[in-house]
Write an enzyme that holds these catalytic residues in place. Structure first.
Site, PDB file in Angstrom:
ATOM      1  N   SER A  67      35.660 -39.432  37.574  1.00 55.41           N
ATOM      2  CA  SER A  67      36.492 -40.430  36.906  1.00 55.41           C
ATOM      3  C   SER A  67      37.855 -39.828  36.628  1.00 55.41           C
ATOM      4  CB  SER A  67      35.854 -40.865  35.577  1.00 55.41           C
ATOM      5  OG  SER A  67      36.830 -41.450  34.734  1.00 55.41           O
ATOM      6  N   LYS A  98      13.216 -35.854  36.203  1.00 52.93           N
ATOM      7  CA  LYS A  98      11.853 -35.335  35.999  1.00 52.93           C
ATOM      8  C   LYS A  98      10.965 -35.393  37.240  1.00 52.93           C
ATOM      9  CE  LYS A  98      11.673 -34.327  31.486  1.00 52.93           C
ATOM     10  NZ  LYS A  98      11.171 -33.037  30.949  1.00 52.93           N
ATOM     11  N   THR A 139      -0.819 -35.603  31.741  1.00 52.57           N
ATOM     12  CA  THR A 139       0.245 -35.034  30.904  1.00 52.57           C
ATOM     13  C   THR A 139       0.303 -35.787  29.593  1.00 52.57           C
ATOM     14  OG1 THR A 139       2.481 -34.112  30.945  1.00 52.57           O
ATOM     15  CG2 THR A 139       2.269 -36.428  31.581  1.00 52.57           C
ATOM     16  N   SER A 175       6.270 -38.567  25.798  1.00 52.62           N
ATOM     17  CA  SER A 175       6.771 -39.872  25.355  1.00 52.62           C
ATOM     18  C   SER A 175       7.905 -40.330  26.249  1.00 52.62           C
ATOM     19  CB  SER A 175       7.280 -39.758  23.930  1.00 52.62           C
ATOM     20  OG  SER A 175       8.328 -38.817  23.892  1.00 52.62           O
ATOM     21  N   TYR A 193       4.369 -47.453  37.836  1.00 52.98           N
ATOM     22  CA  TYR A 193       3.882 -46.538  38.868  1.00 52.98           C
ATOM     23  C   TYR A 193       2.360 -46.402  38.855  1.00 52.98           C
ATOM     24  CZ  TYR A 193       8.818 -45.457  39.057  1.00 52.98           C
ATOM     25  OH  TYR A 193      10.182 -45.564  39.154  1.00 52.98           O
ATOM     26  N   GLU A 244      23.089 -29.556  23.198  1.00 49.69           N
ATOM     27  CA  GLU A 244      21.934 -29.818  22.346  1.00 49.69           C
ATOM     28  C   GLU A 244      22.352 -30.644  21.122  1.00 49.69           C
ATOM     29  OE1 GLU A 244      20.151 -26.303  20.500  1.00 49.69           O
ATOM     30  OE2 GLU A 244      18.201 -26.967  21.250  1.00 49.69           O
ATOM     31  N   ALA A 257      18.387 -31.275  16.503  1.00 49.60           N
ATOM     32  CA  ALA A 257      17.270 -30.623  17.205  1.00 49.60           C
ATOM     33  C   ALA A 257      17.823 -29.398  17.922  1.00 49.60           C
ATOM     34  CB  ALA A 257      16.629 -31.578  18.213  1.00 49.60           C
TER      35      ALA A 257
END
Lengths: 341, 341
Positions: B42, B67, B89, B92, B129, B218, B222
């Site tokens: 951009s 992932k 697995t 969330s 899926y 980060e 957290a």
């Protein structure tokens, strides 16, 4: 394109404001200023619709919408001595930013008459490209009166958002790109407002591939094009009522003949279906599209399309995502409330 | 890549759970199942940040996030007789959908333990899926207990979201693609949660180009990785508080050594800045990115980066947009209210 395709090309009689030759000229004129936008696919949406859909992502175009194609073609068609007086338009939408950007690219002044109720993101875009904003009331009369005054004062050239042969030719360059990217297309679905985009695409696409179908997609609350097709005369678009702020204009005398003759049909959808189409594009393709830009998908997924013989038989359909300039402030307000730090 | 680059490659000692060789193997193993995601630019954001930023659009990856790279590498590394028992697995987030998709691609069962408070869009992805959902409470203890029970009953193989060499190698394939697409990169900024993504990218990128800097991004609520780096030991991530639902995990014993040794620094940003980053990506690039995916841009535009000597000197920075799975229901609610037909 191969020789065979060239042999099959139909050079339409110059009875319209543009033709395949003018669209090809436009492409050469503007190619260094615009992006060749990608064609996107979603296996999820393909499964849902039962055919192959190809999305021409003009939301990724410079200025966030297809409008820069027509604006650039109009601006770079002007002789130097005319261009230097500047250009002018009145628009509440993507055309305003496109004219400002095209003027910036040619290094000439742009005067943009904007109604006070225009979406903030579209005003921001005009500012970003250095256009001079002149405020008007929201009525078309106010906008036209103020534009006339600016024109008298500056000698600037008016660039109409759609009723202009150069603008139509510029928008038609989408058809050339799209058919090179996906030669198998059997139909293209195009949002319809003033008709510049669909006119250009119909002239370009049918010039190259006469068998291709061109369908318009129009909101229920501004369905003057569908009504015009039904009655075979331009119907006025009185008090348009639609969420799709880019689709409230009415046909012009240069776009109407093309729509009358070359657009196979117009599919009318309601605003709620437009929102469903937007949601699907955001969730499956992960792209930002404005309501006017999502109407093509809404049209293809509509009940009207399911029972429409010409649409139903098409296995490969191109959908023009015309733009991605939309105020998402309600989302940011919500997200800011959800912040924890 | 040319011979010169190959000569300059540093084959790191195999002291970590992955290395350049395992990442290259992963790439061969997964290349038919994943997409090579585009790199976006951009000019507006470049001007704002005063340098060249390159966005690796993993929000366009299959399943809407990076992932699937690690999940596919883990799943396709299993011998047939093990794989046929299925995989398991607890997650969330995007890893859950990725495991379901990888299992579908290998045609084996997937059991996904999901806490009841997971975002709806991520649950929908698992369903899409064909993964079998097993519900748990939101506590990590509940999730682990239920996962252990499912494993005992089915013999399925646990695929950890990040603390797994094959998963780390899979995520590292991003570094190989990114440096082929933009060899000039001087730094890559990567969201950090459990550390699988940044470990893989650090091992892959520094393996190819030892001078490249790797920065973590980060959330303030957290920031266990930043604290771990500051104290040189894994700090527990107690009660994470952040809008970025994908960044609430804590480092594992396989990811921590890589982060300790190969991540140059970690930039901590608050949630409000993440929302600002999202807004900029939606408005300028016209793409949908989840909060966790937008944190890299927030980090680069932060005050901390402006005064950080290592970040400030980089002229070409890569930013990994890790995913695009975000519930936009507040937006659709608003849009539906604005509908006029």
């Amino acid at each position: 394109m191969g020789t065979t395709e060239k042999q099959n090309e139909v050079y339409l009689e110059p009875e319209y404001a543009a033709d395949l030759a003018s669209i090809r000229k436009a492409r050469k004129r503007i190619e260094t200023f615009i992006d060749t936008t990608p064609v996107l696919k979603s296996s999820f949406i393909d499964e849902l619709s039962g055919r192959k859909l190809f999305f021409k992502a003009e939301n990724f175009q410079k200025g966030g919408a297809f409008k820069i194609r027509g604006a650039c073609n109009a601006v770079f068609s002007l002789p130097d001595e005319v261009a230097k007086r500047g250009i002018l338009t009145h628009s509440s939408g993507n055309h305003a930013a496109a004219v400002a950007l095209a003027a910036k690219l040619r290094d000439i002044p742009a005067h943009i008459v904007i109604p006070k109720n225009a979406p903030q993101c579209k005003i921001d875009n005009v500012n970003q490209y250095g256009g001079r904003i002149v405020w008007a009331d929201s009525s078309i009369e106010s906008r036209e009166a103020i534009a006339a005054k600016v024109q008298e004062e500056t000698g600037a050239v008016m660039i109409h958002p759609f009723n202009d042969g150069n603008v139509i030719s510029g928008q038609g360059t989408i058809a050339l790109e799209f058919l090179e990217q996906v030669p198998e297309l059997e139909a293209i679905v195009v949002p319809i407002s003033g008709g510049g985009l669909i006119s250009g695409i119909a002239l370009g696409a049918k010039g190259i591939k006469p068998t291709i179908k061109i369908f318009g997609a129009e909101p229920y609350g501004a369905s003057d094009a569908a009504q015009s097709k039904a009655t075979n005369t331009i119907v006025r678009n009185v008090s348009p009522r639609t969420l799709a702020d880019g689709l409230r204009a009415q046909l012009g005398d240069l776009t109407w003949p093309v729509i009358r003759d070359l657009v196979d049909d117009i599919i009318v959808v309601n605003d709620k279906d437009i929102v469903k189409g937007m949601k699907m594009l955001y969730e499956s393709l992960k792209i930002v599209v404005e309501p006017s830009g999502a109407i093509g998908l809404a049209a293809v997924l509509s009940k009207q399309s399911a029972s429409h013989p010409d649409v139903a038989e098409c296995r490969s359909i191109g959908i023009v995502l015309s733009g991605g300039n939309v105020d998402l402030d309600p989302l940011w307000d919500y997200m800011n409330c959800a912040c924890q730090t």
